[in-house]
Enzyme design. Structure first.
Site, PDB file in Angstrom:
ATOM      1  N   ARG A   1       0.816  -1.221   0.000  1.00  0.00           N
ATOM      2  CA  ARG A   1       0.000   0.000   0.000  1.00  0.00           C
ATOM      3  C   ARG A   1       0.846   1.266   0.000  1.00  0.00           C
ATOM      4  O   ARG A   1       0.367   2.327  -0.407  1.00  0.00           O
ATOM      5  CB  ARG A   1      -0.997  -0.021   1.166  1.00  0.00           C
ATOM      6  CG  ARG A   1      -1.974  -1.184   1.023  1.00  0.00           C
ATOM      7  CD  ARG A   1      -3.161  -1.167   1.926  1.00  0.00           C
ATOM      8  NE  ARG A   1      -2.891  -0.989   3.335  1.00  0.00           N
ATOM      9  CZ  ARG A   1      -3.837  -0.892   4.258  1.00  0.00           C
ATOM     10  NH1 ARG A   1      -5.114  -0.942   3.910  1.00  0.00           N
ATOM     11  NH2 ARG A   1      -3.526  -0.738   5.515  1.00  0.00           N
TER      12      ARG A   1
ATOM     13  N   GLU B   1       7.255  -9.974  15.059  1.00  0.00           N
ATOM     14  CA  GLU B   1       6.829 -10.488  16.357  1.00  0.00           C
ATOM     15  C   GLU B   1       6.931 -12.012  16.415  1.00  0.00           C
ATOM     16  O   GLU B   1       7.350 -12.579  17.403  1.00  0.00           O
ATOM     17  CB  GLU B   1       5.388 -10.039  16.642  1.00  0.00           C
ATOM     18  CG  GLU B   1       4.929 -10.365  18.037  1.00  0.00           C
ATOM     19  CD  GLU B   1       3.548  -9.820  18.340  1.00  0.00           C
ATOM     20  OE1 GLU B   1       3.001 -10.193  19.385  1.00  0.00           O
ATOM     21  OE2 GLU B   1       3.030  -9.027  17.544  1.00  0.00           O
TER      22      GLU B   1
END
Length: 161
Positions: free
Chosen positions: A57, A94
């Site tokens: 994006r 993560e």
């Protein structure tokens, strides 16, 4: 303008516990999108040689901003999506690792993305740009999820505290 009105929260997407920021309504409104691009473009004092869009994006914003302020657009993509030669940079997520690539070059760049969350991707792209020969002069995004980080290292239009 109240850009948040054009950003839809989608709970538990793409997985449980994440509130996805859907920018489709903002992109589909010509006047709002034009306003966003102009504000983002002119938040940078001196335009760079290139605007680096982060897959995927970030491409939307970087390419549109380059049309307003001048300069080229460089894509920073997931590994294996750009033809050689490329420079790559791996970084920790993560739960795992990711690798990004960019074609080498030189000149000043502003890194552009849609969302700044923890800052990990933006930091990785900054290191990758420098490794590839570019000089990073600024970082820019549409949305800053301030509740996910303590520091502000990116200019943004919309903030979620």
């Amino acid at each position: 303008m109240k850009y948040k009105e054009y950003i839809k929260d989608v709970p538990d997407f793409p997985k449980e516990g994440i509130s996805f920021k859907d920018i489709s309504p903002l992109l589909s409104d010509r006047e709002i999108f034009k306003s966003v691009i102009n504000k983002m473009a002119y938040s940078v004092t001196d335009p760079p040689d290139y605007w680096v869009g982060i897959d995927a994006r970030g491409f939307i914003f970087a390419s549109a901003i380059s049309m307003v302020r001048g300069g080229g657009m460089v894509m920073c993509r997931k590994v294996g999506k750009l033809p050689p030669p490329t420079e790559s940079y791996s970084y920790q997520l993560e739960y795992g690792e990711d690798t990004l690539e960019i074609q080498p070059g030189n000149g000043s760049v502003v890194i552009v993305d849609d969302v700044y969350a923890t800052g990990g991707t933006m930091e990785a792209v900054e290191k990758l740009c420098e490794k590839a020969g570019y000089k990073v002069i600024d970082k820019l995004c549409l949305i800053d999820l301030q509740y996910l980080h303590d520091d502000i290292k990116c200019k943004s239009l919309v903030k979620y505290e």
